[in-house]
Design an enzyme around this catalytic site. Structure first.
Site, short mmCIF file in Angstrom:
data_model
loop_
_atom_site.label_atom_id
_atom_site.label_comp_id
_atom_site.label_asym_id
_atom_site.label_seq_id
_atom_site.Cartn_x
_atom_site.Cartn_y
_atom_site.Cartn_z
N CYS A 1 0.86 -1.19 0.00
CA CYS A 1 0.00 0.00 0.00
C CYS A 1 0.90 1.24 0.00
O CYS A 1 0.79 2.12 0.85
CB CYS A 1 -0.96 0.01 1.18
N GLY B 1 4.32 7.22 -1.72
CA GLY B 1 5.72 6.84 -1.81
C GLY B 1 6.68 7.39 -0.79
O GLY B 1 7.89 7.19 -0.93
N ASP C 1 -3.50 -6.10 -6.03
CA ASP C 1 -4.24 -6.18 -4.78
C ASP C 1 -3.36 -6.87 -3.74
O ASP C 1 -2.91 -8.01 -3.94
CB ASP C 1 -5.52 -6.99 -5.01
N CYS D 1 -2.52 5.41 10.08
CA CYS D 1 -2.61 6.82 10.49
C CYS D 1 -3.97 7.04 11.17
O CYS D 1 -4.73 7.93 10.79
CB CYS D 1 -2.41 7.76 9.31
#
Length: 429
Positions: free
Chosen positions: A243, A247, A290, A363
């Protein structure tokens, strides 16, 4: 509706807010959408609209507190947002009242489609303009929506929840991760944070800052820079950044000498990742797929899983988050996080070599996406939490199960940091 120099960004800001509530899109998604009038506006107008939308969402509760005194009953939602935006501009941002009120009347007639309420808007905002900046500052700190506030109170108690709400009123400063460690480009002024990030308080246009074109740094909140550092020395180590887009962590790992594979299922987000790698002159293998099903040719030495989550730790910079998410969303995200953890921690799945390490992070401020998720994973798999020492990391950030928790109310004198949870997991034996 005519678009004057001041009217255009205000109308565009209201379009962005409408996209949040009507289409359940984030401000950044709405801003980048090729449809709608925003895409046709000049870049500086789009940027001003985005800032206005952010400020209006961040301070809507403050505006409502004062507007309630001036309104006998609530007008339609569209008019209410015109009033909120104008109030935030006048009282929170110090914009001249005359121009704000004139544009608000025009927006009521045009954008809101309520010409009969222009007199009401004019009168209410003239009354609002009588308030002082001190009146604005002394308004109660707005409460988070009930679904989120209740969850935070259960997790942290009322006092910390109130501190989080207060921290969310302060826009996030600009944090940079330096490609070459402590080497700061000439002319780039900032505050060196204990954990290694450089904080720039008066940034202006990011692309105009020293070192941007040379790829000497990238934008990354101080909290977001910590998970990659938990892997320690990664020179020559094969790491999967799962994921990965846009970047930041991929660039950290590549700059530290890792052989990085950046995996993400979003093509457009990977385009941005490639652009970031090109600007910083860093190398990584890009894979689109995925994460639940993608399989490499050879297992990795380490995996960094920055799992999809509620993003409730980023409300300072994304004030729309509490209005986009709900309890059902969090439940679905928790299920996905558990599946991803099972995918990376199960040796039979072929992603991680024997004895490899996994950094799991989100997060989010919610323990069910952090501490509780990690504890449940440790109960399902024969893994243990590794304690990793990171320079500048206070012990108070460490959690009982072996992870690290950051919160927006930490480092209050320096401007806070995003809410993150992170932990290093490794198979026992």
């Amino acid at each position: 509706m005519p678009h004057s120099a001041t009217l255009a960004p205000r109308a565009a800001a209201l379009d962005l807010i409408a996209a949040v509530f009507n289409d359940r899109r984030s401000l950044s998604e709405a801003r980048l959408s090729p449809s709608g009038g925003l895409a046709a506006l000049p870049p500086d107008t789009r940027a001003r609209a985005a800032r206005l939308a952010q400020d209006t969402l961040r301070h809507a509760g403050r505006a409502d507190h004062l507007l309630r005194r001036a309104l006998r009953k609530s007008p339609p939602d569209t008019v209410m947002w015109v009033l909120r935006l104008a109030s935030v501009e006048m009282l929170g941002l110090g914009a001249p009242a005359h121009g704000v009120i004139n544009d608000a009347v025009a927006l009521t007639r045009g954008w809101a489609g309520e010409p009969k309420l222009t007199g009401l808007v004019n009168a209410v905002l003239r009354q609002m303009a009588q308030h002082s900046a001190q009146d604005w500052v002394q308004t109660p700190v707005p409460r988070l929506p009930a679904w989120l506030r209740g969850a935070l109170q259960n997790a942290y108690g009322t006092q910390i929840t109130q501190a989080l709400e207060a921290a969310h009123l302060v826009p996030a400063p600009l944090d940079l991760t330096l490609r070459d460690g402590a080497v700061t480009p000439d002319g780039l002024d900032g505050q060196a944070l204990p954990t290694g990030s450089l904080r720039v308080h008066q940034a202006g246009q990011v692309s105009a800052l020293p070192g941007y074109d040379a790829g000497a740094w990238w934008v990354q909140d101080a909290a977001a820079s910590l998970p990659a550092r938990l892997l320690g020395n990664v020179q020559g180590v094969r790491v999967l950044d799962m994921c990965a887009a846009p970047g930041g962590k991929t660039m950290q790992l590549a700059a530290a000498g890792a052989q990085v594979t950046a995996l993400d299922m979003s093509g457009p987000r990977l385009v941005r990742l490639r652009e970031n790698l090109a600007r910083t002159r860093l190398q990584a293998t890009i894979a689109q797929g995925d994460a639940l099903h993608w399989t490499p040719d050879t297992p990795f030495d380490a995996i960094l899983l920055d799992a999809p989550c509620s993003a409730t730790g980023t409300i300072r910079r994304h004030p729309e988050v509490p209005h986009l998410r709900n309890r059902a969303d969090v439940k679905a995200l928790c299920s996905l996080q558990a599946q991803l953890l099972d995918r990376v921690l199960d040796p039979a799945r072929g992603l991680l070599r024997a004895g490899g390490r996994v950094v799991y992070c989100t997060c989010s401020l919610l323990p069910e996406e952090g501490e509780a998720q990690a504890s449940a994973a440790m109960a399902r798999h024969k893994v243990q939490a590794l304690r990793v020492d990171v320079p500048g990391l206070p012990d108070v950030w460490r959690t009982a199960e072996g992870g690290i928790r950051t919160r927006p109310d930490y480092w209050p004198d320096a401007g806070g940091l995003d809410g993150f949870y992170m932990i290093v997991l490794q198979h026992m034996g």
